[in-house]
Design an enzyme around this catalytic site. Sequence first.
Site, PDB file in Angstrom:
ATOM      1  N   TYR A  43      34.961  41.027  42.380  1.00  0.00           N
ATOM      2  CA  TYR A  43      33.567  41.315  42.007  1.00  0.00           C
ATOM      3  C   TYR A  43      32.979  40.334  41.002  1.00  0.00           C
ATOM      4  O   TYR A  43      31.873  40.544  40.523  1.00  0.00           O
ATOM      5  CB  TYR A  43      33.414  42.756  41.500  1.00  0.00           C
ATOM      6  CG  TYR A  43      34.329  43.179  40.375  1.00  0.00           C
ATOM      7  CD1 TYR A  43      34.080  42.807  39.064  1.00  0.00           C
ATOM      8  CD2 TYR A  43      35.448  43.954  40.628  1.00  0.00           C
ATOM      9  CE1 TYR A  43      34.902  43.201  38.034  1.00  0.00           C
ATOM     10  CE2 TYR A  43      36.294  44.357  39.612  1.00  0.00           C
ATOM     11  CZ  TYR A  43      36.019  43.973  38.316  1.00  0.00           C
ATOM     12  OH  TYR A  43      36.855  44.368  37.308  1.00  0.00           O
ATOM     13  N   LYS A  44      33.731  39.291  40.667  1.00  0.00           N
ATOM     14  CA  LYS A  44      33.175  38.291  39.750  1.00  0.00           C
ATOM     15  C   LYS A  44      32.529  37.177  40.588  1.00  0.00           C
ATOM     16  O   LYS A  44      31.516  37.387  41.236  1.00  0.00           O
ATOM     17  CB  LYS A  44      34.274  37.785  38.829  1.00  0.00           C
ATOM     18  CG  LYS A  44      34.855  38.886  37.926  1.00  0.00           C
ATOM     19  CD  LYS A  44      35.993  38.336  37.055  1.00  0.00           C
ATOM     20  CE  LYS A  44      36.703  39.441  36.303  1.00  0.00           C
ATOM     21  NZ  LYS A  44      35.883  39.982  35.195  1.00  0.00           N
ATOM     22  N   PHE A  84      45.020  37.607  29.497  1.00  0.00           N
ATOM     23  CA  PHE A  84      44.002  38.626  29.726  1.00  0.00           C
ATOM     24  C   PHE A  84      44.604  39.987  29.368  1.00  0.00           C
ATOM     25  O   PHE A  84      45.690  40.341  29.827  1.00  0.00           O
ATOM     26  CB  PHE A  84      43.551  38.603  31.189  1.00  0.00           C
ATOM     27  CG  PHE A  84      42.330  39.423  31.442  1.00  0.00           C
ATOM     28  CD1 PHE A  84      41.099  39.037  30.936  1.00  0.00           C
ATOM     29  CD2 PHE A  84      42.397  40.595  32.166  1.00  0.00           C
ATOM     30  CE1 PHE A  84      39.961  39.799  31.150  1.00  0.00           C
ATOM     31  CE2 PHE A  84      41.255  41.371  32.382  1.00  0.00           C
ATOM     32  CZ  PHE A  84      40.042  40.962  31.874  1.00  0.00           C
ATOM     33  N   ARG A 123      29.435  34.939  25.678  1.00  0.00           N
ATOM     34  CA  ARG A 123      30.073  34.318  26.829  1.00  0.00           C
ATOM     35  C   ARG A 123      29.040  34.156  27.947  1.00  0.00           C
ATOM     36  O   ARG A 123      28.356  35.111  28.299  1.00  0.00           O
ATOM     37  CB  ARG A 123      31.233  35.209  27.301  1.00  0.00           C
ATOM     38  CG  ARG A 123      32.135  34.562  28.317  1.00  0.00           C
ATOM     39  CD  ARG A 123      33.239  35.521  28.737  1.00  0.00           C
ATOM     40  NE  ARG A 123      32.727  36.538  29.648  1.00  0.00           N
ATOM     41  CZ  ARG A 123      33.479  37.238  30.515  1.00  0.00           C
ATOM     42  NH1 ARG A 123      34.797  37.041  30.555  1.00  0.00           N
ATOM     43  NH2 ARG A 123      32.947  38.124  31.316  1.00  0.00           N
ATOM     44  N   ASP A 165      46.741  34.651  37.916  1.00  0.00           N
ATOM     45  CA  ASP A 165      45.556  35.497  38.022  1.00  0.00           C
ATOM     46  C   ASP A 165      44.349  34.565  38.184  1.00  0.00           C
ATOM     47  O   ASP A 165      44.037  33.777  37.283  1.00  0.00           O
ATOM     48  CB  ASP A 165      45.415  36.375  36.773  1.00  0.00           C
ATOM     49  CG  ASP A 165      44.240  37.355  36.884  1.00  0.00           C
ATOM     50  OD1 ASP A 165      43.302  37.087  37.655  1.00  0.00           O
ATOM     51  OD2 ASP A 165      44.276  38.386  36.185  1.00  0.00           O
TER      52      ASP A 165
END
Lengths: 405, 405
Positions: free
Chosen positions: A230-231, A134, A379, A205
């Site tokens: 927040y995902k 990432f 995505r 992660d």
Amino acid sequence: MPGREAYAANRLTRNDFRGLDADDPLNGARGEFDLPDETIYLDGNSLGAMPRTAADRLAGIARNWRRDLNRGWSEHGWLDAPLLLGDKIAQLIGADAGEVAAGDSTSVNLFKLLAAALRLRPGRSTILTEDPNFPSDLYIARAVERMVGGEVHVKSVPRDDLTNAIDDDTAVLMLTQADFRTGYLHDMAALSRIAGERGALSLWDLSHTAGVYPVNLNSCGADLAVGCGYKYLNGGPGAPAYLFVARRHHDTLEQPLAGWLGHEKPFLFETQYRPAAGVARTICGTPSVFGLATLEAGVDIQLKHDIDEIRRKSTALTRLFMRLIDQECAADGFGIITPILDEHRGSQVSLAHPDAEQLIAGLADHGVIGDFRAPNILRFGFAPLYVRYTDVWEAVARLKEATRG
Amino acid sequence: MPGREAYAANRLTRNDFRGLDADDPLNGARGEFDLPDETIYLDGNSLGAMPRTAADRLAGIARNWRRDLNRGWSEHGWLDAPLLLGDKIAQLIGADAGEVAAGDSTSVNLFKLLAAALRLRPGRSTILTEDPNFPSDLYIARAVERMVGGEVHVKSVPRDDLTNAIDDDTAVLMLTQADFRTGYLHDMAALSRIAGERGALSLWDLSHTAGVYPVNLNSCGADLAVGCGYKYLNGGPGAPAYLFVARRHHDTLEQPLAGWLGHEKPFLFETQYRPAAGVARTICGTPSVFGLATLEAGVDIQLKHDIDEIRRKSTALTRLFMRLIDQECAADGFGIITPILDEHRGSQVSLAHPDAEQLIAGLADHGVIGDFRAPNILRFGFAPLYVRYTDVWEAVARLKEATRG
């Protein structure tokens, strides 16, 4: 429950998806979120949906702030929120109580733990990671490298070379459990074990797995982890992140963001820093109370549902989405870049297409929210608590329309 | 308006304070906060009062989250909030638009800027500060020292030795403008100038001055600053902090918390970090939208009022409080440890007393909220926007009772 959608083994129809929704043991969970009915939201891996209790929790904290002012820190548990919420998050990621603290951002937490990992493994100078990991995890790793200086360096190798690259100079193996672009899932147990056998620490992660996949940090022998609030945890815009430190490192872990709330006795205001016992020593500044409250609202929903059930639905949603792309859009030039094997796939499907950006924008105009990731990726994230099987059908139908314009 | 309370030059009475409230040009400001009527709140330097608009702003963001989901980042300005709010805060601290970013905690921001200061002054290895400075600022400075290693070291000297201690090894002079224990105010202009003349940078912690004192970063020639959002700015429990970087350092500043939102093009998700132009490069992770919203509510109130008027009232409140302590409590064993000279005093009065902790608790039982600071300090903060002159009278009357009770 493999085979739940086996009756749809041939050509899939809308009715198959209606039937799957009717039989879905999680079909009541969507009601715990406040989502616009007309929206098909396949972007919960960017920003999750709003828990129905979130607004009331915010209002409750505002009332307490108004009435009790600074006494809120003790009387309403604001000061303990990072650890109390950490204990809840621990249940979602296979950690024990006392091993997780909520707060700061994922990047700030990663910085703390990478620097701490180097201290825990003196004499070793490699931060080993995947090429590509990432992006912001890479930025932080290189920032740690630059600040520590000396021999410390970040080494990025392709996924297939990771195992061979772990050697006696590896201080820490830093990986994202599910790749944000493709959804590819690493084997946390195998990689953590190999790292441990070679004297290195593992740092995971969990931003794209926690909440949709049974993360098992302790049974995998992971040492350290960070993740986003927040995902799929539905903590709200910019919600605090969290971090995990395995108990065996609690006495020796030393992290550089040594703020007042990581002190053994914050209210003595001593001029010397003495780290608190346990994971509390990873806390830096004053907890962001509003953000922690909405994050807790999201986490509380997760805790009501069985993660294995969530994973089963997640796998079915992504598998069916890929099958429908094959069935409905075979001529439209999509490449599926997400792993086909269930055990290698997180809770997303990514499609490559030369017109990806326009297609995502066109879909949004028709109520289907996905994400564009440069240069050519559509995505779609599938949050099993609020995404319906019929959403999968509708999304592909509208994608087909958008493509044929 | 010096002399406004001059008619009370002899023995002060309750009526004097009523008169001062009646004539107070700021007496309407209290109505912009939602405070319990019965509370005399002298702890706004710990956690400020709640702006009346705070709850509605939280509810508004919740509505936008619900309806627009991830589109909120662009459609509702969430992503730009750190810089837009930073521009407002800039007006409170004598900075220019584009020099301030809101986000993270004070300690995290201090870590960024101390590390950056060392990079801006290669070859210099001293972080010079005051003994004692604010404890958590010292923790962070020593953590930077430890992480960078090599020659870098923190040097703490007594206040009177600061000027002489700035030498050609000083990379940065790090000071808190108003001491959190005594309220002593540094001369920012003189110290920043001397630091600059000797090639060092100045870094100011404004946590106990912004909002109650005319901070003039640029006219003082300050290089860097950090500050807290939840004290006199009334941003709410754990509100984001902010930082300032003078424009002349924007192109060369390099900070170690290199998160995705400090990238020149965050949404390209490049594997290489390229710092954004300007103060944006100091931003790390995703903005905490709820906390920024309540902070903005507090800042918006500040912006409606003249900081010179606020400072005049602040000075009067603290001066009168000290006079009343002399007048009413002369026999009760209080030592005033706050500077008597107005120009050396922030917006607080601190009293030393052997029973400080019990007295603060007893006062709270009678509706007067102050702060205990170990080992023997009663600390009273005066936020001129909502503290009334009669609050000063009442607080001392109840303190007298508590002491003799």
